[in-house]
Design an enzyme around this catalytic site. Structure first.
Site, mmCIF file in Angstrom:
data_model
loop_
_atom_site.group_PDB
_atom_site.id
_atom_site.type_symbol
_atom_site.label_atom_id
_atom_site.label_comp_id
_atom_site.label_asym_id
_atom_site.label_seq_id
_atom_site.Cartn_x
_atom_site.Cartn_y
_atom_site.Cartn_z
ATOM 1 N N GLY A 47 -6.061 1.440 9.016
ATOM 2 C CA GLY A 47 -5.046 0.548 9.568
ATOM 3 C C GLY A 47 -4.884 0.650 11.066
ATOM 4 O O GLY A 47 -4.587 -0.347 11.737
ATOM 5 N N THR B 48 0.826 -1.207 0.000
ATOM 6 C CA THR B 48 0.000 0.000 0.000
ATOM 7 C C THR B 48 0.861 1.258 0.000
ATOM 8 O O THR B 48 2.035 1.214 0.406
ATOM 9 C CB THR B 48 -0.884 0.016 1.278
ATOM 10 O OG1 THR B 48 -1.844 1.053 1.173
ATOM 11 C CG2 THR B 48 -0.075 0.228 2.534
ATOM 12 N N VAL C 123 2.842 4.872 9.511
ATOM 13 C CA VAL C 123 2.810 3.518 8.946
ATOM 14 C C VAL C 123 1.506 2.876 9.391
ATOM 15 O O VAL C 123 1.122 2.983 10.564
ATOM 16 C CB VAL C 123 4.024 2.690 9.445
ATOM 17 C CG1 VAL C 123 3.885 1.232 9.051
ATOM 18 C CG2 VAL C 123 5.327 3.264 8.902
ATOM 19 N N GLY C 124 0.830 2.228 8.489
ATOM 20 C CA GLY C 124 -0.445 1.587 8.828
ATOM 21 C C GLY C 124 -0.291 0.126 9.176
ATOM 22 O O GLY C 124 0.789 -0.334 9.569
ATOM 23 N N ASP C 125 -1.368 -0.612 9.044
ATOM 24 C CA ASP C 125 -1.375 -2.036 9.378
ATOM 25 C C ASP C 125 -0.711 -2.906 8.314
ATOM 26 O O ASP C 125 -0.199 -3.979 8.607
ATOM 27 C CB ASP C 125 -2.826 -2.518 9.562
ATOM 28 C CG ASP C 125 -3.684 -2.246 8.326
ATOM 29 O OD1 ASP C 125 -3.400 -1.273 7.594
ATOM 30 O OD2 ASP C 125 -4.631 -3.009 8.083
ATOM 31 N N THR D 180 -7.776 -4.565 5.129
ATOM 32 C CA THR D 180 -7.794 -3.288 4.430
ATOM 33 C C THR D 180 -8.646 -2.308 5.226
ATOM 34 O O THR D 180 -9.396 -2.722 6.114
ATOM 35 C CB THR D 180 -8.320 -3.463 2.994
ATOM 36 O OG1 THR D 180 -8.230 -2.210 2.308
ATOM 37 C CG2 THR D 180 -9.764 -3.942 2.970
HETATM 38 C C1 SD4 Z 1 -3.472 1.672 5.860
HETATM 39 N N1 SD4 Z 1 -4.864 -0.289 5.652
HETATM 40 O O1 SD4 Z 1 -2.423 2.179 5.529
HETATM 41 C C2 SD4 Z 1 -4.180 0.727 4.904
HETATM 42 C C3 SD4 Z 1 -5.061 1.522 4.039
HETATM 43 C C4 SD4 Z 1 -6.162 0.779 3.347
HETATM 44 O O2 SD4 Z 1 -8.104 0.806 2.080
HETATM 45 O O3 SD4 Z 1 -6.231 -0.401 3.318
HETATM 46 N N2 SD4 Z 1 -7.137 1.461 2.774
HETATM 47 O O4 SD4 Z 1 -4.027 1.922 6.939
#
Ligand code: SD4
Length: 332
Positions: free
Chosen positions: A244, A208, A219-221, A241
């Site tokens: 995150g 992503t 930083v996300g998940d 998704t």
């Molecule tokens: C995040 N999970 O960086 C990701 C973003 C995402 O659909 O999946 N958006 O948090």
């Protein structure tokens, strides 16, 4: 110790070891493998609809004699390279400072994994994550260190900010308001992909550019093993998704896999993990645009997909057919 006491103690210790082992590492009893269910061929399951080319690339890798790790890498490389996808790899929307920063991870069913966080200038972060997994003794490389590692290993430094993404960023700068974005089928960020070959080997990848206009360094998940992705070939895999931060707070993908390990179907496991998010943090349930979602695949080839609010789609290739589905959702 008298002999009889010793035997009793020893057998109790043996039983304890067995119980612990069963509880912690065994799939539920009667858990058929993919092959035993009579299901044919590989299964490719991914978040959203990034086009047929995604499962096709994964399948092509398997047909060419590649592993499931090759398959998941090749699958997610498709949106990473596509400038029209504004949420993964090249063409991804930047952070609030106008910089495209990428997160990705990869994991096989035997516990091998690699991840890159906050990586700039490299079009295929999943391939760098794979290199971390295969060529180093580490799991995660971040930021400049990840970039240095990529360049040392032959990756090319590129400008990932397309004119379209730059225009969108400049438009956003006019207000510079950051709200958690509405995530749905027209506006989403991440591809998480799980694959199982005909023999039941499993792997997953997740990549992503994260939330558009995020604070620099966020930083996300997606690249966090256990949050954005988890795979265990004894049980199955899950990937996520959406927002995150919400997923990280419950170690979402690991939770889904552990629920499946304890006998839940993939669908129930996804639902329970989402319920856990809003149980612990009810503020998410109040957000009318809040979306977090999981897709999951178990060892028997059963599939689950669910989001908190309406909007999640997933792409499934199974028994030779590829289709895009709307996922079930919790908040009606
Ligand atoms: C995040 N999970 O960086 C990701 C973003 C995402 O659909 O999946 N958006 O948090």
């Amino acid at each position: 110790m008298k002999r009889r006491t010793f035997i009793k103690t020893a057998s109790l210790a043996g039983a304890a070891t067995m119980i612990t082992k069963n509880a912690l590492s065994e799939p539920r009893s009667g858990f058929l493998s993919h092959a035993e269910t009579g299901s044919k061929g590989p299964i490719i399951l991914s978040t959203w609809d990034f086009g047929k080319e995604v499962p096709q690339s994964a399948l092509k890798a398997l047909e060419a004699g590649g592993t499931v790790v090759d398959a998941v890498e090749k699958g997610v490389m498709v949106p990473e390279a596509d400038p029209k996808v504004t949420s993964v790899g090249y063409g991804g929307f930047p952070d609030r400072d106008g910089k495209v920063t990428l997160d990705a991870c990869i994991m096989d069913g035997e516990g091998n994994c690699g991840s890159v966080l906050f990586l700039e200038h490299i079009i295929h972060p999943v391939s760098v994550a794979r290199l971390v997994m295969e060529k180093t003794q580490h799991v995660i490389l971040a930021g400049d260190g990840a970039l240095q590692f990529a360049l040392e290993n032959g990756f090319k430094k590129e400008n990932l900010l397309t004119p379209e993404a730059e225009r969108a960023w400049k438009q956003w700068l006019k207000t510079s308001k950051y709200n958690l974005p509405k995530v749905d089928k027209d506006n989403h960020d991440t591809i998480g992909l799980l694959a199982m070959d005909a023999k039941g080997n499993m792997a997953g990848a997740c990549t992503t550019s994260g939330m558009a206009w995020k604070i620099r360094g966020r930083v996300g998940d997606s690249p966090i093993i256990g949050a954005g992705l988890y795979v265990d070939s004894d049980v199955g895999g899950a990937t996520s998704t959406g927002i995150g931060e919400a997923v990280i707070k419950v170690a979402g993908s690991f939770l889904v896999v552990e629920l499946m390990r304890n006998g839940k179907s993939p669908q129930d496991a996804c639902r329970i993990a989402l319920e856990r998010i809003v149980h612990k943090q009810p503020k998410y349930a109040e957000g009318k645009d809040f979306l977090a979602g999981f897709v999951a695949l178990n060892k028997a080839g059963e599939v689950g997909a669910m989001s908190y609010r309406k909007g999640l789609q997933y792409t499934l290739h199974k028994d030779g057919v590829t289709k895009v589905y709307d996922a079930e959702y919790i908040a009606k």
